[in-house]
Design an enzyme around this catalytic site. Sequence first.
Site, short mmCIF file in Angstrom:
data_model
loop_
_atom_site.label_atom_id
_atom_site.label_comp_id
_atom_site.label_asym_id
_atom_site.label_seq_id
_atom_site.Cartn_x
_atom_site.Cartn_y
_atom_site.Cartn_z
N LYS A 250 -40.52 -35.39 -15.65
CA LYS A 250 -39.42 -35.57 -16.60
C LYS A 250 -40.00 -35.52 -18.01
O LYS A 250 -40.90 -36.29 -18.35
CB LYS A 250 -38.73 -36.93 -16.37
N ASP A 255 -35.24 -39.86 -26.07
CA ASP A 255 -34.01 -40.23 -25.37
C ASP A 255 -33.22 -41.22 -26.20
O ASP A 255 -33.49 -42.43 -26.20
CB ASP A 255 -34.35 -40.83 -23.99
N LYS A 262 -28.01 -45.48 -26.89
CA LYS A 262 -28.80 -46.70 -26.69
C LYS A 262 -28.68 -47.58 -27.93
O LYS A 262 -28.26 -47.09 -29.00
CB LYS A 262 -30.28 -46.33 -26.49
N ASP A 273 -40.41 -40.99 -23.16
CA ASP A 273 -39.58 -40.52 -22.04
C ASP A 273 -40.03 -39.15 -21.52
O ASP A 273 -39.42 -38.61 -20.59
CB ASP A 273 -38.11 -40.49 -22.49
N ASP A 332 -26.72 -41.25 -20.83
CA ASP A 332 -28.06 -41.83 -20.86
C ASP A 332 -28.78 -41.71 -19.51
O ASP A 332 -29.97 -41.97 -19.41
CB ASP A 332 -27.97 -43.31 -21.29
N GLU A 334 -29.88 -39.13 -18.13
CA GLU A 334 -30.19 -37.70 -18.31
C GLU A 334 -31.40 -37.24 -17.53
O GLU A 334 -31.51 -36.06 -17.21
CB GLU A 334 -30.39 -37.41 -19.82
N ARG A 336 -32.34 -37.75 -14.46
CA ARG A 336 -32.01 -37.23 -13.13
C ARG A 336 -31.35 -35.86 -13.22
O ARG A 336 -31.41 -35.09 -12.28
CB ARG A 336 -31.12 -38.25 -12.38
N1 BES Z 1 -35.36 -43.15 -20.15
C1 BES Z 1 -34.44 -44.08 -19.64
C2 BES Z 1 -35.10 -45.12 -18.74
C3 BES Z 1 -36.01 -46.07 -19.45
C4 BES Z 1 -35.54 -47.28 -19.94
C5 BES Z 1 -37.35 -45.79 -19.57
C6 BES Z 1 -36.39 -48.15 -20.58
C7 BES Z 1 -38.20 -46.66 -20.20
C8 BES Z 1 -37.72 -47.84 -20.69
C9 BES Z 1 -33.37 -43.36 -18.80
O1 BES Z 1 -33.04 -42.11 -19.25
C10 BES Z 1 -32.15 -44.21 -18.88
O2 BES Z 1 -31.63 -44.36 -19.94
N2 BES Z 1 -31.72 -44.76 -17.74
C11 BES Z 1 -30.58 -45.57 -17.69
C12 BES Z 1 -29.78 -45.15 -16.48
C13 BES Z 1 -28.39 -45.73 -16.43
C14 BES Z 1 -27.54 -45.21 -17.57
C15 BES Z 1 -27.75 -45.36 -15.10
C16 BES Z 1 -31.01 -47.02 -17.57
O3 BES Z 1 -32.04 -47.30 -16.94
O4 BES Z 1 -30.36 -47.88 -18.16
ZN ZN Z 2 -34.51 -41.07 -20.25
MN MN Z 3 -31.61 -42.13 -20.79
#
Ligand code: BES
Ligand code: ZN
Ligand code: MN
Length: 485
Positions: A250, A255, A262, A273, A332, A334, A336
Amino acid sequence: MNITQHTKGTPTAAVDCAVVFLRDGQRPPKAIDAATDGLISDLIEKKEWNGRPGESLILHRPHGLKAPRLMLVGGAKKWDPRTAFESAAHAARAAVRCGKHISLEIENTALTRPIVEGFIFGNGNSDEHKTAGQRPSIESLTVCVTARSTKIARDIDRARISAEATNQARRVINLPPNSLGPVELADLATDLGTKAGMDVEVFDEHRLRELGFGAHLAVGQGSLRPPRLVRLSWSPNRADAQRHLFLVGKGITFDSGGLSLKTASQMETMKYDMAGAATMLAAMIAIAQLRLPMRVTALLALAENMPSGTAMRPGDIVRALNGKTIEILNTDAEGRLVLADALAHAVNLGATHIIDAATLTGAVSVALGDVNAGLLTNSVPFANGLVAAGTQAGERYWRLPMDDDYLAPMRGEFSDLRNSSANRKAGTITAAKFLEQFVGGVPWIHLDIAGVGWAEKNRADRCSGATGHSVRTLIRFVEALSGRS
Ligand code: BES
Ligand code: ZN
Ligand code: MN
């Protein structure tokens, strides 16, 4: 770092500082105690030296040593690849104050590789963008062992390649997102990959459109900086033609969350990210440098996730490369989306085994903190090999369940799949179940490195910032898969 073997004993090493591990409950090596007139035995007896992890002590002008300083470094009672790596990293961070030329005594030569890796890792820093107060670095390491051996020479060589790849990944991850977008990362990967002797191909946004990477494109469409997919292939002649391993990363260079924005504090570290992509790039460079006899291809799925008038919206339905439709409910989620297309592409290119690495979910930190990476798989025997490689490298993985019940929340109301569930339950697992829909039954391991990939603070054994977690494990695993012992 220049590394040499020295077999005449620590007392004769002509360096700025001689480092000796002296752990909790350990007696000092005789030659060292003699060189300091029994001072070390006294320190232990008076409990002024306990030898715990994170403890170090510099003694000046030990009369029996050629080096002007002797440094003791503590470590865990249980001396294994992980604790040895951490102590060696601590040793490098502490010894850098003493000069550029350091020796390190290794008693248990079975741990040469993690010790040398730890030392090189500890010498890495995240000061590239400071114009003042940069940490200096060590130029040479003299490894003191009792007898010269080709096994030790080989371990040192592999350690150097593997740890330098890890530090390379850390530097790339730490690059700020204004200087590193998808195009810049693709250029960097092309440059490094070509130099390492790999075949490199980059798909731009037009090519991605032609080929049907609808999920990946949706993530990139909100940014002024277009998305990219990088393929790096290592296919040596001696490789087994029946197997083709894919490493998928990824690579979200920043992000913001997109329209499902966020918060300010959640965004602060979101340049990391793309750690999954940098991890796979670094592992590939080492695999090529080690000339491992195995066919391996990396796919780096690169995009910047931004909110704008052209950004994907909650409610949008996109079509992934394998034809499955996905309703985007949360922009967010993204990672996946870009991985869905990259995994399907790996299957199309004939993958027999797939590993992906991604900073995929915040939920993995809730479950496992920054200690274990999350591991999810459709093939436990395959994953057991990776966990074993992790143990040798000193990196920890914890396997989470993959019952089909966890797919239910990811099924779409108006589409085949949705990219986020209605609640936050089991967020790491539901994300993995989503990814599983794109691997077409090929043995696959998903590594969620969101928790382990970033260090908030400096520690005795590492600087803050990117950790490079999983680079060394992946290299070890491919060594094992390719039959190198
Ligand atoms: N890049 C983030 C995950 C992340 C969060 C990595 C904190 C490092 C530190 C990912 O893209 C994300 O935002 N995931 C969301 C998914 C949710 C919206 C289903 C999450 O984990 O909140
Ligand atoms: Zn992300
Ligand atoms: Mn995200």
